[in-house]
Design a protein around this motif. Sequence first.
Motif, PDB file in Angstrom:
ATOM      1  N   ASN A  39      -9.576   1.044  11.430  1.00  0.00           N
ATOM      2  CA  ASN A  39     -10.094   1.255  10.085  1.00  0.00           C
ATOM      3  C   ASN A  39     -11.556   0.845   9.958  1.00  0.00           C
ATOM      4  O   ASN A  39     -12.129   0.945   8.875  1.00  0.00           O
ATOM      5  CB  ASN A  39      -9.243   0.509   9.050  1.00  0.00           C
ATOM      6  N   ASP A  40     -12.172   0.424  11.061  1.00  0.00           N
ATOM      7  CA  ASP A  40     -13.575  -0.005  11.022  1.00  0.00           C
ATOM      8  C   ASP A  40     -14.468   1.075  10.421  1.00  0.00           C
ATOM      9  O   ASP A  40     -14.473   2.218  10.870  1.00  0.00           O
ATOM     10  CB  ASP A  40     -14.093  -0.330  12.432  1.00  0.00           C
ATOM     11  N   GLY A  41     -15.203   0.706   9.395  1.00  0.00           N
ATOM     12  CA  GLY A  41     -16.165   1.607   8.788  1.00  0.00           C
ATOM     13  C   GLY A  41     -15.577   2.749   7.992  1.00  0.00           C
ATOM     14  O   GLY A  41     -16.290   3.694   7.650  1.00  0.00           O
ATOM     15  N   CYS A  42     -14.277   2.696   7.700  1.00  0.00           N
ATOM     16  CA  CYS A  42     -13.622   3.796   6.983  1.00  0.00           C
ATOM     17  C   CYS A  42     -13.236   3.375   5.570  1.00  0.00           C
ATOM     18  O   CYS A  42     -12.625   2.324   5.376  1.00  0.00           O
ATOM     19  CB  CYS A  42     -12.343   4.225   7.696  1.00  0.00           C
ATOM     20  N   GLY A  43     -13.550   4.221   4.620  1.00  0.00           N
ATOM     21  CA  GLY A  43     -13.000   4.074   3.285  1.00  0.00           C
ATOM     22  C   GLY A  43     -11.603   4.669   3.271  1.00  0.00           C
ATOM     23  O   GLY A  43     -11.161   5.243   4.280  1.00  0.00           O
ATOM     24  N   PRO A  44     -10.892   4.583   2.166  1.00  0.00           N
ATOM     25  CA  PRO A  44      -9.510   5.093   2.103  1.00  0.00           C
ATOM     26  C   PRO A  44      -9.358   6.561   2.494  1.00  0.00           C
ATOM     27  O   PRO A  44      -8.470   6.906   3.267  1.00  0.00           O
ATOM     28  CB  PRO A  44      -9.114   4.867   0.644  1.00  0.00           C
ATOM     29  N   GLU A  45     -10.227   7.414   1.983  1.00  0.00           N
ATOM     30  CA  GLU A  45     -10.110   8.853   2.284  1.00  0.00           C
ATOM     31  C   GLU A  45     -10.443   9.148   3.741  1.00  0.00           C
ATOM     32  O   GLU A  45      -9.762   9.952   4.391  1.00  0.00           O
ATOM     33  CB  GLU A  45     -11.018   9.684   1.363  1.00  0.00           C
TER      34      GLU A  45
END
Length: 139
Positions: A39-45
């Motif tokens: 999930n590094d650097g990721c927003g929910p979408e």
Amino acid sequence: MSKPVVGLVVSHASLAEGLVQSVRQIAGAEAGALRAVSNDGCGPEALQAAVGEALGDGPGIVFTDMPSGSCAFAARRLTIDRPDTAVICGVNLPMLLDFVFHRDLSLPELTERLVNKGKAAITGSCREVAAHGDRAASR
């Protein structure tokens, strides 16, 4: 015969990649059987899109590190439109090793088996503390 189930480990930081690499080293699993997403650097979408892309088509199981948080939320949102996808939270190495050798089972059967394997692999004891308790008391 139906397609074997694809496994996707989704975690915080580099945990997913470490687990997948460990399975490959121990079991020699084929590269496509188990994949990793961080999930590094990721927003929910963005995380949900990455999970969907990594799963591809066909049946899949998303293994997440925790039952809450961005990884589990993204996985659960994805299953709304993917009835052939299961989510298992609290991934561990014994569970993943069992997965690569039983991917041909039906999704419901495989999911139940893996949850049971994962739970059975969690043990604990305080023998070390009890065995050395006399030393601790004398201090």
